[in-house]
Design a protein around this motif. Structure first.
Motif, PDB file in Angstrom:
ATOM      1  N   UNK A 193       0.805  -1.207   0.000  1.00  0.00           N
ATOM      2  CA  UNK A 193       0.000   0.000   0.000  1.00  0.00           C
ATOM      3  C   UNK A 193       0.841   1.260   0.000  1.00  0.00           C
ATOM      4  N   UNK A 194       1.866   1.286   0.818  1.00  0.00           N
ATOM      5  CA  UNK A 194       2.718   2.472   0.886  1.00  0.00           C
ATOM      6  C   UNK A 194       3.548   2.626  -0.396  1.00  0.00           C
ATOM      7  N   UNK A 195       3.960   1.507  -0.993  1.00  0.00           N
ATOM      8  CA  UNK A 195       4.675   1.585  -2.262  1.00  0.00           C
ATOM      9  C   UNK A 195       3.769   2.156  -3.354  1.00  0.00           C
ATOM     10  N   UNK A 196       2.523   1.707  -3.376  1.00  0.00           N
ATOM     11  CA  UNK A 196       1.582   2.200  -4.382  1.00  0.00           C
ATOM     12  C   UNK A 196       1.291   3.682  -4.179  1.00  0.00           C
ATOM     13  N   UNK A 197       1.158   4.079  -2.925  1.00  0.00           N
ATOM     14  CA  UNK A 197       0.925   5.497  -2.629  1.00  0.00           C
ATOM     15  C   UNK A 197       2.075   6.345  -3.139  1.00  0.00           C
ATOM     16  N   UNK A 198       3.300   5.898  -2.936  1.00  0.00           N
ATOM     17  CA  UNK A 198       4.454   6.658  -3.423  1.00  0.00           C
ATOM     18  C   UNK A 198       4.451   6.768  -4.940  1.00  0.00           C
TER      19      UNK A 198
END
Length: 240
Positions: A43-48
Motif C-alpha cells: 500500500x505504501x509503495x503504491x501510494x508513493x
C-alpha cells in the motif's frame, strides 16, 4: 486534464491491478485519491507511485470494524468498490469458510461501506459510486460459482441503490470486466484466465488500464445522466 479537480475518490483494493490503474487514472484527472488494501507494505509503495495526491489506508473489506472506521474517518465524492476475493474452485470443492469470507468481502463490506458513505455524499451535494463486478456475474464459468454469485448480488444492489440514491444526486453504476491480466488473478486462476481471454471475440485478456478508463468515465461528469447500469468491458464476452 483536471476534470476531477476538487474531488476526493476512494478506491478499495487500490494497491494493485484494476484498483491501482483506476487510482492512477483518477489522480491524473485531478482527484485526490485514497487507496485501501490489506498489505501495508504494498500500500505504501503504491501510494508513493501515485504521488502526493494519494493516501493509503490499510483495511480488509471483510473486517466490519475496519469498514466502519474507513467510512467514519474519510469523506469522498467518488467511491470505487473494487476490492474483492475471487476464489477458483468447483462448487463441490468449495468449503463454508471460503464462501463466507468471499461474501463478507465482496458483498457485506461493500454494502455497509456504501450505507455509511451515502449520508456524507448527500451532505456534500451528491457523488458517484462505481462497483467493479465481473463478466461472470451474468455468464456461467466453471469454477467461479462463489465469486460469480457475489458479483451478481452487487449488480442487483447497484440497481436498487440507483433508485434509492438518485434523488440525492448520487449515481451508482457497475463496470463488469472480462478476463484481465493482473497479478492477483494470475495467482488464483493461472492459465485459465488466459484461456478465457483467448475465447473472447477480441481474443485476449484486458489490460487493467482499459478497465480503469471505463471506471473513470462512469465516475466523471461525462456520465452525468447514467445510473443503475452495467458497462461490460469484456472483449465481447457477454455477446457469445
Amino acid at each position: 486534464m483536471t476534470e476531477l479537480a476538487g474531488c476526493t475518490a476512494l478506491i478499495t483494493g487500490g494497491t494493485a491491478g484494476i484498483g491501482f490503474a483506476t487510482a492512477r487514472r483518477l489522480a491524473d484527472a485531478g482527484a485526490a485519491v485514497i487507496i485501501t488494501g490489506r498489505n501495508p507494505q504494498r500500500g505504501h509503495q503504491s501510494r508513493e507511485e501515485l504521488g502526493p495526491a494519494a493516501k493509503f489506508v490499510a483495511v480488509d473489506m471483510a473486517d466490519q470494524a475496519g469498514v466502519e472506521r474507513l467510512a467514519r474517518e474519510h469523506e469522498f465524492d467518488i467511491l470505487v468498490n473494487n476490492a474483492a476475493r475471487f476464489p477458483a474452485g468447483l462448487t463441490v470443492d468449495q468449503d463454508e469458510s471460503e464462501f463466507t469470507h468471499t461474501f463478507a468481502a465482496n458483498v457485506r463490506g461493500l454494502y455497509f461501506l456504501v450505507a455509511a458513505t451515502v449520508p456524507t455524499m448527500i451532505r456534500r451535494g451528491g457523488g458517484a459510486i462505481v462497483n467493479v463486478t465481473s463478466m461472470v456475474a451474468s455468464k456461467g464459468v466453471p469454477g467461479a460459482s462463489v465469486y460469480s454469485a457475489s458479483k451478481a448480488a452487487v449488480e442487483q444492489l447497484t440497481r436498487t441503490w440507483a433508485v434509492e440514491f438518485g434523488p440525492h444526486h448520487i449515481r451508482v453504476n457497475n463496470v463488469a470486466p472480462g478476463p484481465t491480466a493482473t497479478a492477483g488473478v494470475a495467482a488464483e486462476w493461472g492459465e485459465t484466465n488466459e484461456k478465457l481471454g483467448r475465447a473472447l471475440p477480441l481474443g485476449r485478456t484486458a489490460n487493467p488500464a482499459e478497465i480503469a478508463e471505463a471506471i473513470y468515465f462512469l465516475a466523471s461528469p461525462r456520465a452525468s445522466f447514467i445510473t443503475g447500469t452495467t458497462l461490460h468491458v469484456d472483449g465481447g464476452g457477454t455477446a457469445v
